[in-house]
Design an enzyme around this catalytic site. Sequence first.
Site, short mmCIF file in Angstrom:
data_model
loop_
_atom_site.label_atom_id
_atom_site.label_comp_id
_atom_site.label_asym_id
_atom_site.label_seq_id
_atom_site.Cartn_x
_atom_site.Cartn_y
_atom_site.Cartn_z
N ASP A 126 0.87 -1.18 0.00
CA ASP A 126 0.00 0.00 0.00
C ASP A 126 0.91 1.23 0.00
OD1 ASP A 126 -3.26 0.15 0.89
OD2 ASP A 126 -2.16 2.03 1.01
N ASN A 166 -4.98 -4.52 -7.14
CA ASN A 166 -6.23 -3.96 -6.60
C ASN A 166 -6.18 -2.45 -6.41
OD1 ASN A 166 -8.71 -3.92 -4.64
ND2 ASN A 166 -7.00 -3.07 -3.47
N TYR A 187 -11.72 7.74 -14.59
CA TYR A 187 -11.91 6.45 -13.91
C TYR A 187 -12.51 5.42 -14.89
CZ TYR A 187 -13.23 3.15 -10.22
OH TYR A 187 -13.35 2.02 -9.43
N LYS A 236 -10.64 2.01 -16.17
CA LYS A 236 -11.17 0.67 -15.87
C LYS A 236 -11.50 -0.10 -17.16
CE LYS A 236 -10.76 0.85 -11.38
NZ LYS A 236 -9.81 -0.03 -10.67
N ILE A 252 -19.24 -0.60 -3.87
CA ILE A 252 -18.89 -1.38 -2.69
C ILE A 252 -18.63 -0.42 -1.53
CG2 ILE A 252 -17.27 -3.09 -1.75
CD1 ILE A 252 -18.88 -4.05 -4.27
N THR A 283 -16.74 0.94 0.97
CA THR A 283 -15.34 0.98 1.41
C THR A 283 -14.99 2.44 1.70
OG1 THR A 283 -14.36 1.44 -0.74
CG2 THR A 283 -14.78 -0.88 -0.23
N1 LIG Z 1 -15.44 0.86 -3.70
C1 LIG Z 1 -16.06 0.70 -4.85
O1 LIG Z 1 -17.27 1.02 -4.99
C2 LIG Z 1 -15.35 0.08 -6.02
C3 LIG Z 1 -16.13 -0.34 -7.11
C4 LIG Z 1 -15.52 -0.91 -8.22
C5 LIG Z 1 -14.14 -1.05 -8.24
N2 LIG Z 1 -13.41 -0.63 -7.17
C6 LIG Z 1 -11.96 -0.80 -7.27
O2 LIG Z 1 -11.51 -1.63 -6.23
C7 LIG Z 1 -10.17 -1.27 -5.87
C8 LIG Z 1 -10.12 -1.02 -4.37
O3 LIG Z 1 -11.05 0.00 -4.06
P1 LIG Z 1 -11.51 0.30 -2.57
O4 LIG Z 1 -12.92 0.77 -2.65
O5 LIG Z 1 -11.15 -0.82 -1.67
O6 LIG Z 1 -10.59 1.58 -2.30
P2 LIG Z 1 -10.09 2.22 -0.90
O7 LIG Z 1 -9.83 3.65 -1.20
O8 LIG Z 1 -11.05 1.87 0.18
O9 LIG Z 1 -8.71 1.45 -0.66
C9 LIG Z 1 -7.68 1.55 -1.61
C10 LIG Z 1 -6.33 1.26 -0.97
O10 LIG Z 1 -5.35 1.46 -2.01
C11 LIG Z 1 -4.33 2.30 -1.50
N3 LIG Z 1 -3.76 3.06 -2.61
C12 LIG Z 1 -4.27 4.18 -3.19
N4 LIG Z 1 -3.45 4.60 -4.16
C13 LIG Z 1 -2.40 3.73 -4.19
C14 LIG Z 1 -1.21 3.65 -4.97
N5 LIG Z 1 -0.92 4.56 -5.90
N6 LIG Z 1 -0.35 2.62 -4.74
C15 LIG Z 1 -0.62 1.71 -3.78
N7 LIG Z 1 -1.72 1.75 -2.99
C16 LIG Z 1 -2.60 2.75 -3.21
C17 LIG Z 1 -4.98 3.19 -0.45
O11 LIG Z 1 -4.04 3.67 0.48
C18 LIG Z 1 -5.99 2.22 0.17
O12 LIG Z 1 -5.44 1.50 1.26
C19 LIG Z 1 -9.82 -0.04 -6.71
O13 LIG Z 1 -9.10 -0.43 -7.87
C20 LIG Z 1 -11.19 0.50 -7.10
O14 LIG Z 1 -11.15 1.25 -8.30
C21 LIG Z 1 -13.98 -0.07 -6.06
#
Ligand SMILES: NC(=O)c1ccc[n+]([C@@H]2O[C@H](COP(=O)([O-])OP(=O)(O)OC[C@H]3O[C@@H](n4cnc5c(N)ncnc54)[C@H](O)[C@@H]3O)[C@@H](O)[C@H]2O)c1
Length: 249
Positions: free
Chosen positions: A37, A90, A156, A160, A189, A191
């Site tokens: 991270d 991720n 975004y 994706k 999701i 989060t």
């Molecule tokens: N939450 C949603 O609704 C959702 C929906 C579809 C896809 N996603 C995808 O799922 C993945 C995770 O999303 P999430 O909701 O858990 O996000 P989040 O923001 O809750 O967690 C993301 C984590 O990634 C870390 N991070 C951010 N930039 C970074 C970088 N440059 N290098 C390394 N680490 C980094 C952050 O510190 C954090 O711990 C992402 O790719 C997001 O696009 C999320």
Amino acid sequence: MMMLTGKVALVTGAGAGIGRAIAESYAREGARLVISDVNAALGAETVATIEALGGQAVFVKADVAEAAGHVALVAAAHQHFGALHIACNNAGIAGGGRALTETTDEDWGRVIAVNLTGVFLGMRAQIPAIAAAGGGAIVNIASVLGSVAIPNSAPYVASKHGCVGLTRAAALEAAGQKVRVNAVGPGFIATPMAAKLDQASIDAIAAKHALGRWGTAQEIAEVALWLASDKASFVTGAYYTADGGYSAQ
Ligand SMILES: NC(=O)c1ccc[n+]([C@@H]2O[C@H](COP(=O)([O-])OP(=O)(O)OC[C@H]3O[C@@H](n4cnc5c(N)ncnc54)[C@H](O)[C@@H]3O)[C@@H](O)[C@H]2O)c1
């Protein structure tokens, strides 16, 4: 028998949300983990949780937008656990939420750098290492916005969609080395990424899913676990939506 016994896995963005749920699920199923991270404090929390479960994990701070970070993650897998079998790309960011015509060069550049270039740089480092271990799997966390769009999220959505195409391209090239490459398309999701929204927006987004609600990080981790495991041995180049029916409408 656990699903990932004897496997070594790395997960980027594993300090929070979906990445943390995936890392914990992999560990519960027997994998040893490289947790990564940009936020070291969050990464340390995930390591502590895995150790409390009786698992093994090391943390490596890395920004997925930088090639050197991915090289360091693969090296850490070799140094601590002797191999790499599974990688979950991720880490991702949402971007500024502005109209395309209002999007700055900086916002476009950073979202593409993290969400798309980060996956490319990751797979470039991971595929040879997984191949050298005799094969394995890569799971890229895209989004339902890898196949449909919403307004005010052009960087975004583009990143994706690109992630899904990159997944397919990599799957074709890596198949001969016994490396399967797949993408997951989560719906919305609950989060930290989504934590800034007001209640009206939260309810409106829930209503766009056929199941009438947001998903949980664990519901995405279940798909990422299956795709990483040998149970998905004939699955490669696929894009699995786990979106509560969002894109079926
Ligand atoms: N939450 C949603 O609704 C959702 C929906 C579809 C896809 N996603 C995808 O799922 C993945 C995770 O999303 P999430 O909701 O858990 O996000 P989040 O923001 O809750 O967690 C993301 C984590 O990634 C870390 N991070 C951010 N930039 C970074 C970088 N440059 N290098 C390394 N680490 C980094 C952050 O510190 C954090 O711990 C992402 O790719 C997001 O696009 C999320």
